[in-house]
Enzyme design. Structure first.
Site, mmCIF file in Angstrom:
data_model
loop_
_atom_site.group_PDB
_atom_site.id
_atom_site.type_symbol
_atom_site.label_atom_id
_atom_site.label_comp_id
_atom_site.label_asym_id
_atom_site.label_seq_id
_atom_site.Cartn_x
_atom_site.Cartn_y
_atom_site.Cartn_z
ATOM 1 N NE ARG A 63 20.111 9.662 -11.264
ATOM 2 C CZ ARG A 63 20.577 8.509 -10.782
ATOM 3 N NH1 ARG A 63 20.670 8.318 -9.487
ATOM 4 N NH2 ARG A 63 20.948 7.555 -11.612
ATOM 5 C CG HIS A 67 15.423 7.825 -12.687
ATOM 6 N ND1 HIS A 67 16.318 6.908 -12.226
ATOM 7 C CD2 HIS A 67 16.148 8.701 -13.416
ATOM 8 C CE1 HIS A 67 17.542 7.215 -12.650
ATOM 9 N NE2 HIS A 67 17.462 8.310 -13.369
ATOM 10 C CG ASP A 68 7.303 8.746 -11.189
ATOM 11 O OD1 ASP A 68 6.968 7.573 -11.476
ATOM 12 O OD2 ASP A 68 6.485 9.604 -10.783
ATOM 13 C CB VAL A 71 9.623 4.078 -15.967
ATOM 14 C CG1 VAL A 71 9.278 2.602 -16.127
ATOM 15 C CG2 VAL A 71 11.116 4.302 -16.102
ATOM 16 N N GLY A 73 5.172 7.010 -17.329
ATOM 17 C CA GLY A 73 4.673 8.342 -17.014
ATOM 18 C C GLY A 73 4.868 8.707 -15.551
ATOM 19 C CG ASP A 75 2.958 5.757 -12.867
ATOM 20 O OD1 ASP A 75 4.183 5.888 -12.624
ATOM 21 O OD2 ASP A 75 2.464 4.697 -13.267
ATOM 22 C CG ASN A 95 15.425 3.241 -10.444
ATOM 23 O OD1 ASN A 95 15.654 4.322 -10.980
ATOM 24 N ND2 ASN A 95 14.386 2.494 -10.736
ATOM 25 N N PRO A 163 17.576 6.659 -19.813
ATOM 26 C CG PRO A 163 17.883 8.917 -20.270
ATOM 27 C CD PRO A 163 16.892 7.942 -19.755
ATOM 28 C CG HIS A 193 23.604 15.769 -14.901
ATOM 29 N ND1 HIS A 193 23.934 14.996 -15.987
ATOM 30 C CD2 HIS A 193 22.633 15.067 -14.239
ATOM 31 C CE1 HIS A 193 23.206 13.880 -15.989
ATOM 32 N NE2 HIS A 193 22.395 13.906 -14.950
ATOM 33 C CB SER A 248 28.516 25.627 -7.612
ATOM 34 O OG SER A 248 28.234 25.255 -8.934
ATOM 35 C CG ASP A 253 25.735 27.216 -10.977
ATOM 36 O OD1 ASP A 253 25.788 26.107 -11.567
ATOM 37 O OD2 ASP A 253 26.530 27.520 -10.076
HETATM 38 C C1 HEM Z 1 20.106 12.729 -20.386
HETATM 39 C C2 HEM Z 1 20.190 11.549 -19.822
HETATM 40 C C3 HEM Z 1 20.668 11.355 -18.421
HETATM 41 C C4 HEM Z 1 21.558 10.431 -18.011
HETATM 42 C C5 HEM Z 1 22.242 9.390 -18.864
HETATM 43 C C6 HEM Z 1 21.756 10.619 -16.601
HETATM 44 C C7 HEM Z 1 22.581 9.839 -15.811
HETATM 45 C C8 HEM Z 1 22.868 10.095 -14.489
HETATM 46 C C9 HEM Z 1 23.781 9.327 -13.696
HETATM 47 C C10 HEM Z 1 24.520 8.087 -14.146
HETATM 48 C C11 HEM Z 1 23.866 9.918 -12.482
HETATM 49 C C12 HEM Z 1 24.756 9.513 -11.317
HETATM 50 C C13 HEM Z 1 24.160 8.415 -10.494
HETATM 51 C C14 HEM Z 1 25.161 7.981 -9.438
HETATM 52 O O1 HEM Z 1 26.178 7.386 -9.814
HETATM 53 O O2 HEM Z 1 24.952 8.259 -8.249
HETATM 54 C C15 HEM Z 1 22.981 11.050 -12.508
HETATM 55 C C16 HEM Z 1 22.793 11.896 -11.461
HETATM 56 C C17 HEM Z 1 21.858 12.903 -11.463
HETATM 57 N N1 HEM Z 1 20.979 13.194 -12.478
HETATM 58 FE FE1 HEM Z 1 21.040 12.490 -14.339
HETATM 59 N N2 HEM Z 1 20.996 11.652 -16.175
HETATM 60 C C18 HEM Z 1 20.292 12.131 -17.255
HETATM 61 C C19 HEM Z 1 19.355 13.136 -17.245
HETATM 62 C C20 HEM Z 1 18.915 13.755 -16.101
HETATM 63 C C21 HEM Z 1 17.728 14.562 -16.023
HETATM 64 C C22 HEM Z 1 16.739 14.775 -17.157
HETATM 65 C C23 HEM Z 1 17.661 15.015 -14.742
HETATM 66 C C24 HEM Z 1 16.616 15.880 -14.116
HETATM 67 C C25 HEM Z 1 15.844 16.732 -14.742
HETATM 68 C C26 HEM Z 1 18.815 14.504 -14.045
HETATM 69 C C27 HEM Z 1 19.157 14.797 -12.759
HETATM 70 C C28 HEM Z 1 20.204 14.234 -12.068
HETATM 71 C C29 HEM Z 1 20.642 14.681 -10.758
HETATM 72 C C30 HEM Z 1 20.105 15.870 -9.992
HETATM 73 C C31 HEM Z 1 21.659 13.820 -10.366
HETATM 74 C C32 HEM Z 1 22.408 13.834 -9.030
HETATM 75 C C33 HEM Z 1 21.688 12.921 -8.079
HETATM 76 C C34 HEM Z 1 22.228 12.928 -6.663
HETATM 77 O O3 HEM Z 1 22.978 13.822 -6.292
HETATM 78 O O4 HEM Z 1 21.831 12.026 -5.918
HETATM 79 N N3 HEM Z 1 19.534 13.717 -14.901
HETATM 80 N N4 HEM Z 1 22.393 11.138 -13.743
HETATM 81 C C1 LIG Z 2 16.539 2.779 -3.259
HETATM 82 C C2 LIG Z 2 16.382 1.362 -3.621
HETATM 83 O O1 LIG Z 2 15.330 0.785 -3.541
HETATM 84 N N1 LIG Z 2 17.472 0.777 -4.062
HETATM 85 C C3 LIG Z 2 17.489 -0.608 -4.469
HETATM 86 C C4 LIG Z 2 17.954 -0.668 -5.900
HETATM 87 O O2 LIG Z 2 18.248 -1.979 -6.298
HETATM 88 C C5 LIG Z 2 19.160 -2.664 -5.475
HETATM 89 C C6 LIG Z 2 19.466 -4.014 -6.109
HETATM 90 O O3 LIG Z 2 18.338 -4.664 -6.524
HETATM 91 C C7 LIG Z 2 18.591 -2.797 -4.062
HETATM 92 O O4 LIG Z 2 19.498 -3.505 -3.226
HETATM 93 C C8 LIG Z 2 18.370 -1.404 -3.531
HETATM 94 O O5 LIG Z 2 17.792 -1.452 -2.257
#
Ligand code: HEM
Ligand SMILES: CC(=O)N[C@H]1CO[C@H](CO)[C@@H](O)[C@@H]1O
Ligand SMILES: *[C@@H]1O[C@H](CO)[C@@H](O)[C@H](O)[C@H]1NC(C)=O
Ligand SMILES: *[C@@H]1O[C@H](CO)[C@@H](O)[C@H](O)[C@H]1NC(C)=O
Ligand SMILES: *[C@@H]1O[C@H](CO)[C@@H](O)[C@H](O)[C@H]1NC(C)=O
Ligand SMILES: *[C@@H]1O[C@H](CO)[C@@H](O)[C@H](O)[C@H]1NC(C)=O
Ligand SMILES: *[C@@H]1O[C@H](CO)[C@@H](O)[C@H](O)[C@H]1NC(C)=O
Ligand SMILES: *[C@@H]1O[C@H](CO)[C@@H](O)[C@H](O)[C@H]1NC(C)=O
Length: 325
Positions: A63, A67-68, A71, A73, A75, A95, A163, A193, A248, A253
Site C-alpha cells: 500500500r 501511495h508513493d 503522487v 511518481g 520517488d 496516509n 483514490p 485487497h 485469508s 489469493d
Molecule cells: C483502487 C483504489 C483504491 C482505494 C480507493 C483503496 C483504498 C484503501 C483503503 C481505504 C484502505 C484501508 C485503510 C485503513 O482504513 O486502514 C486500503 C487498504 C489497503 N490497500 Fe487499498 N485502495 C485502492 C487500491 C489499492 C492498490 C492499487 C493497492 C496495491 C497495489 C492497495 C493495497 C492495499 C492494501 C494491501 C491495504 C491493506 C493495508 C494494511 O493492511 O495496512 N490498494 N485501501
Molecule cells: C504514518 C504517519 O506519518 N501518519 C501521520 C498521518 O497524518 C496524521 C495527521 O496529520 C499524523 O498524526 C500521523 O502521524
C-alpha cells in the site's frame, strides 16, 4: 571522403549519446550490480527474515508503494516527514493508516552501511514490496531499479491523487489514467485487497449513513452489512480493524474477487468494479482462471513501479528516507 568520415563519426557520436541519454533515463534490471552488488540481496534477506513473523507488513508495504507511486511518481516522497510549515504526504487523509516506515528505514540503514549514498529509498520500497508479497505466497515481478528520490512531499497532492474508498468507477478510472494505468490495471491492483485490513472508519458510512439519511449502501450485501455492524463496526466512528479478505488476510489469493462478486467488498471503490461491464467481466475471467491473476497482477505492478520515476541526475539518493539531503 574525409568529410564523409567525419560526418559519419559525428552522426555516430550524436546517435550514441542520444541512445545513452535514452537508456540512462530508464530503469534497468540490476542497476546496482556494479555500484552495490549486494543491494538486492540485503533487501531480500531482511524481508525473508522478518516478514514471516510480521506478515501483515506485506500489506502495509504494497500500500505504501502504491501511495508513493500515485503522487509525484515512485520517488519515496511518501517517506518524507513534514517539515514545518510544509505538510507532507504522510499527513494526508489516506496516509494516516500507513505503516511500515521503520521497516524501510531499517533496510535503508543496512544499505547505507554497505554502500553509502548509492541505493535510493524509492528502490528500497519497490524491492521490499515485491519480496514481501512473494513471502505471502503471492506473485513475483521484475523490479528494474535506478529510481531516484524526490525532494518534495505535499499533503494536498496526496489527498488529490490517491483514490478514495468512496470513489465511483469514473473517479477511479480518472485517478488511474492520470498515472498511465488503465481499468484492467485498476481491477488487478485492487486485487491487493486480498491481504491486509481496513479500519471501519474507511467504510462505515456505507453501514450507517450512506446518503446522510441514516441509511445503508444498497450495493453492500445486507447480510454482510448486518454482520459487520453487530460484530465489528458497532458505530459510525468505531475504529476497529476488519480483514478485507476474511479468513485469508495474509495470503495472496483470489479471495478478494470472490468477495467482491458477492457484494462484500468493503469500499464503494471495490463495489464500483462491478458497475462497469469490462471490469466486471474481467473479474469473472480472473475467478474462472481464463486470465491468470498472478501473471497479470505482476505485469500491472511492474507498470505501477515505473510511474513517473526520476532517473539519471533527477532528484537525489536520500541518506535518511524521512528527510531530504
Ligand atoms: C483502487 C483504489 C483504491 C482505494 C480507493 C483503496 C483504498 C484503501 C483503503 C481505504 C484502505 C484501508 C485503510 C485503513 O482504513 O486502514 C486500503 C487498504 C489497503 N490497500 Fe487499498 N485502495 C485502492 C487500491 C489499492 C492498490 C492499487 C493497492 C496495491 C497495489 C492497495 C493495497 C492495499 C492494501 C494491501 C491495504 C491493506 C493495508 C494494511 O493492511 O495496512 N490498494 N485501501
Ligand atoms: C504514518 C504517519 O506519518 N501518519 C501521520 C498521518 O497524518 C496524521 C495527521 O496529520 C499524523 O498524526 C500521523 O502521524
Ligand atoms: C520522522 O517522523 C517520525 C514520526 O513522526 C519520527 O519518528 C522520526 O524520528 C522522524 N525522522 C526524522 C529524520 O526526523
Ligand atoms: C501543494 O500542492 C498544491 C496542489 O497542487 C499546491 O496548490 C500547493 O501550492 C502545494 N504546496 C506547496 C507547499 O508547494
Ligand atoms: C462520480 O463521482 C464524481 C465525483 O464525486 C461525480 O462528479 C460524478 O457525478 C460521479 N459519477 C457517477 C456516474 O455517479
Ligand atoms: C449523517 O449524515 C448527515 C449528513 O452528512 C449528518 O447531518 C448526520 O449528522 C449524520 N448522522 C450521524 C449519526 O452521524
Ligand atoms: C462515537 O459515537 C458514539 C455513539 O455512536 C458516541 O457516543 C461517541 O461520543 C462518539 N465518539 C466520538 C469520538 O465522536
Ligand atoms: C453492460 O451490460 C448490461 C447487462 O449485461 C447491458 O445491458 C449493457 O448494455 C452493457 N453496457 C455496455 C456499455 O456494454
Amino acid at each position: 571522403m574525409k568529410m564523409r568520415g567525419l560526418y559519419y563519426s559525428g552522426l555516430t557520436i550524436l546517435l550514441f549519446s542520444a541512445f545513452l541519454q535514452l537508456t540512462q533515463a530508464q530503469l534497468q534490471l540490476g542497476f546496482y550490480a556494479k555500484s552495490c552488488p549486494n543491494a538486492e540481496k540485503i533487501v531480500k534477506d531482511f524481508v525473508d527474515k522478518h516478514i514471516p513473523n510480521a506478515p501483515s507488513l506485506a500489506a502495509a508495504l504494497i500500500r505504501m508503494h502504491f501511495h508513493d507511486c500515485f503522487v509525484r511518481g515512485c520517488d519515496a516522497s511518501i517517506l518524507l516527514n513534514s517539515t514545518s510549515p510544509n505538510s507532507g504526504e504522510k499527513d494526508a487523509i489516506p496516509n494516516r493508516t500507513l505503516r511500515g516506515f521503520d521497516f524501510i528505514d531499517r533496510i535503508k540503514s543496512l544499505l547505507e552501511a554497505e554502500c553509502p549514498g548509492v541505493v535510493s529509498c524509492a528502490d528500497v520500497v519497490a524491492l521490499a514490496t515485491r519480496d514481501s508479497i512473494v513471502v505471502t505466497g503471492g506473485p513475483s515481478w521484475s523490479v528494474p531499479t535506478g529510481r531516484r528520490d524526490g525532494r518534495v512531499s505535499n499533503r494536498t497532492e496526496a489527498n488529490n491523487d490517491i483514490p478514495a474508498p468512496t470513489d465511483n468507477f469514473t473517479s477511479l478510472q480518472t485517478h488511474f489514467s492520470n498515472v498511465g494505468l488503465d481499468i484492467i490495471d485498476l481491477v488487478l491492483l485492487s486485487g491487493a485487497h486480498t491481504i491486509g485490513i481496513s479500519h471501519c472508519t474507511s467504510f462505515s458510512r456505507r453501514l450507517y449513513n450512506f446518503t446522510g439519511a441514516g441509511d445503508q449502501d444498497p450495493a453492500l450485501d445486507s447480510e454482510y452489512a448486518a454482520n459487520l455492524k453487530a460484530r465489528k463496526c458497532k458505530s459510525l466512528n468505531d475504529t476497529t480493524k476488519v480483514e478485507m479478505d476474511p479468513g485469508s488476510r495474509n495470503t495472496f489469493d483470489l479471495g478478494y474477487y470472490s468477495h467482491v462478486v458477492k457484494r462484500r467488498g468493503l469500499f464503494q471503490s471495490d463495489a464500483a468494479l462491478l458497475t462497469n461491464n469490462v471490469t466486471s467481466s474481467y473479474i469473472q475471467q480472473l475467478l474462472q482462471g481464463s486470465e491468470n491473476f498472478f501473471t497479470e497482477f505482476a505485469k500491472s505492478m511492474e507498470k505501477m513501479g515505473r510511474i513517473n520515476v526520476k532517473t539519471g541526475t533527477d532528484g537525489e539518493i536520500r541518506k535518511n528516507c524521512a528527510v531530504v539531503n
